[in-house]
Design a protein around this motif. Structure first.
Motif, PDB file in Angstrom:
ATOM      1  N   LYS A  48      14.104 -56.013  35.022  1.00 60.62           N
ATOM      2  CA  LYS A  48      13.951 -57.462  35.132  1.00 60.62           C
ATOM      3  C   LYS A  48      13.609 -57.863  36.563  1.00 60.62           C
ATOM      4  O   LYS A  48      12.778 -58.730  36.800  1.00 60.62           O
ATOM      5  CB  LYS A  48      15.241 -58.170  34.685  1.00 60.62           C
ATOM      6  N   GLY A  49      14.263 -57.210  37.512  1.00 59.08           N
ATOM      7  CA  GLY A  49      13.983 -57.530  38.895  1.00 59.08           C
ATOM      8  C   GLY A  49      12.567 -57.189  39.290  1.00 59.08           C
ATOM      9  O   GLY A  49      11.939 -57.897  40.075  1.00 59.08           O
ATOM     10  N   LEU A  50      12.039 -56.098  38.745  1.00 58.86           N
ATOM     11  CA  LEU A  50      10.669 -55.711  39.050  1.00 58.86           C
ATOM     12  C   LEU A  50       9.667 -56.642  38.379  1.00 58.86           C
ATOM     13  O   LEU A  50       8.650 -57.003  38.959  1.00 58.86           O
ATOM     14  CB  LEU A  50      10.426 -54.259  38.611  1.00 58.86           C
ATOM     15  N   ASP A  51       9.953 -57.012  37.129  1.00 61.84           N
ATOM     16  CA  ASP A  51       9.046 -57.898  36.389  1.00 61.84           C
ATOM     17  C   ASP A  51       9.134 -59.334  36.892  1.00 61.84           C
ATOM     18  O   ASP A  51       8.153 -60.068  36.868  1.00 61.84           O
ATOM     19  CB  ASP A  51       9.375 -57.878  34.886  1.00 61.84           C
ATOM     20  N   GLY A  52      10.313 -59.731  37.299  1.00 62.51           N
ATOM     21  CA  GLY A  52      10.548 -61.128  37.644  1.00 62.51           C
ATOM     22  C   GLY A  52      11.409 -61.785  36.576  1.00 62.51           C
ATOM     23  O   GLY A  52      11.170 -61.607  35.381  1.00 62.51           O
ATOM     24  N   TYR A  53      12.421 -62.512  36.999  1.00 59.80           N
ATOM     25  CA  TYR A  53      13.347 -63.126  36.051  1.00 59.80           C
ATOM     26  C   TYR A  53      12.757 -64.336  35.348  1.00 59.80           C
ATOM     27  O   TYR A  53      13.383 -64.911  34.473  1.00 59.80           O
ATOM     28  CB  TYR A  53      14.643 -63.508  36.773  1.00 59.80           C
ATOM     29  N   GLY A  54      11.542 -64.734  35.723  1.00 63.84           N
ATOM     30  CA  GLY A  54      10.875 -65.837  35.051  1.00 63.84           C
ATOM     31  C   GLY A  54      10.056 -65.399  33.857  1.00 63.84           C
ATOM     32  O   GLY A  54       9.349 -66.218  33.258  1.00 63.84           O
ATOM     33  N   GLN A  55      10.174 -64.133  33.473  1.00 64.02           N
ATOM     34  CA  GLN A  55       9.454 -63.638  32.301  1.00 64.02           C
ATOM     35  C   GLN A  55      10.148 -64.084  31.019  1.00 64.02           C
ATOM     36  O   GLN A  55      11.369 -64.216  30.965  1.00 64.02           O
ATOM     37  CB  GLN A  55       9.401 -62.098  32.316  1.00 64.02           C
ATOM     38  N   LEU A  56       9.354 -64.312  29.966  1.00 65.81           N
ATOM     39  CA  LEU A  56       9.917 -64.619  28.653  1.00 65.81           C
ATOM     40  C   LEU A  56      10.444 -63.349  28.004  1.00 65.81           C
ATOM     41  O   LEU A  56       9.803 -62.297  28.060  1.00 65.81           O
ATOM     42  CB  LEU A  56       8.842 -65.243  27.743  1.00 65.81           C
ATOM     43  N   GLU A  57      11.608 -63.440  27.389  1.00 66.90           N
ATOM     44  CA  GLU A  57      12.152 -62.318  26.651  1.00 66.90           C
ATOM     45  C   GLU A  57      11.395 -62.158  25.335  1.00 66.90           C
ATOM     46  O   GLU A  57      11.018 -63.142  24.696  1.00 66.90           O
ATOM     47  CB  GLU A  57      13.643 -62.522  26.366  1.00 66.90           C
ATOM     48  N   GLN A  58      11.196 -60.916  24.920  1.00 67.24           N
ATOM     49  CA  GLN A  58      10.544 -60.634  23.649  1.00 67.24           C
ATOM     50  C   GLN A  58      11.617 -60.490  22.578  1.00 67.24           C
ATOM     51  O   GLN A  58      12.486 -59.614  22.666  1.00 67.24           O
ATOM     52  CB  GLN A  58       9.694 -59.370  23.752  1.00 67.24           C
TER      53      GLN A  58
END
Length: 212
Positions: A48-58
């Motif tokens: 999550k930290g690498l992707d960014g916490y503003g990503q939508l969960e699938q």
């Protein structure tokens, strides 16, 4: 993981063969499960930290909330940092207009700014328009009037505290019934916040349909 049987003889009592070994195995198994759960949590947080916490969960429901696979009415967009946004089903009023709500639930652990301008752009935090998300022009034979756009923008200006919920009522008037309506949600963020798309249809009661 191997465990050895140990004979235990109590004073004047029967032999309890293997009881100590079984107890040791149980404790070791519990510790192993706890350790693996901790490792899984750390790895998940790292991703999550690498992707960014503003990503939508699938969620695996078939809709990702993207411009290609928008959510339907009543669905929720869930972000990896704990923000949840739900768009309700439209309700028809007696005058032919429609109302629905956009509800923000803040479980991020900190105060959030919903409105304003996200970093790197000037897109509105909430947009409601006729057509489907992939439409790249407005050359429809129908149109949508957002009757309370200014009120919705004002409702998003105040920060949303941690653990708080805010419902924004939306009031629209379609040129005719049955048209598709796109709701585009992009809360402000200092870093990155993925845009969530919802697709609704303004149908007569009893004839409601969604665009999946």
């Amino acid at each position: 993981m191997a465990c050895m049987d140990v004979d235990v003889v109590s004073d004047g009592g029967p032999t309890a063969k293997g009881s100590t070994g079984f107890a040791g195995c149980a404790v070791a198994l519990v510790l192993f499960v706890v350790l693996m759960a901790g490792v899984a949590w750390v790895l998940d947080e790292l991703v999550k930290g690498l992707d960014g916490y503003g990503q939508l969960e699938q969620t695996g429901t078939g809709a990702s909330g993207s411009v290609v696979e928008p959510y339907g009415p009543g669905a929720s967009a869930r972000y990896e940092d704990g923000l949840k946004i739900t768009v309700s089903r439209p309700h028809e009023e007696s005058d032919g207009t429609y109302r629905f709500t956009v509800t923000y639930d803040n479980d991020t652990g900190e105060e959030l700014l919903l409105g304003g301008e996200p970093t790197g752009g000037a897109d509105p935090a909430l947009e409601v328009r006729e057509g489907e998300p992939l439409d790249d022009d407005y050359s429809h034979d129908y149109f949508l009037t957002w009757l309370n756009e200014q009120e919705c923008a004002a409702a998003l200006t105040a920060p949303l505290g941690e653990g708080e919920t805010r419902s924004v009522p939306v009031h629209v008037e379609p040129s005719r019934k049955g048209i598709p309506v796109t709701v585009e949600v992009e809360p402000a963020d200092d870093d990155f916040r993925e845009t969530a798309y919802f697709l609704l249809s303004l149908e007569r009661p009893g004839r409601y349909r969604t665009f999946a």
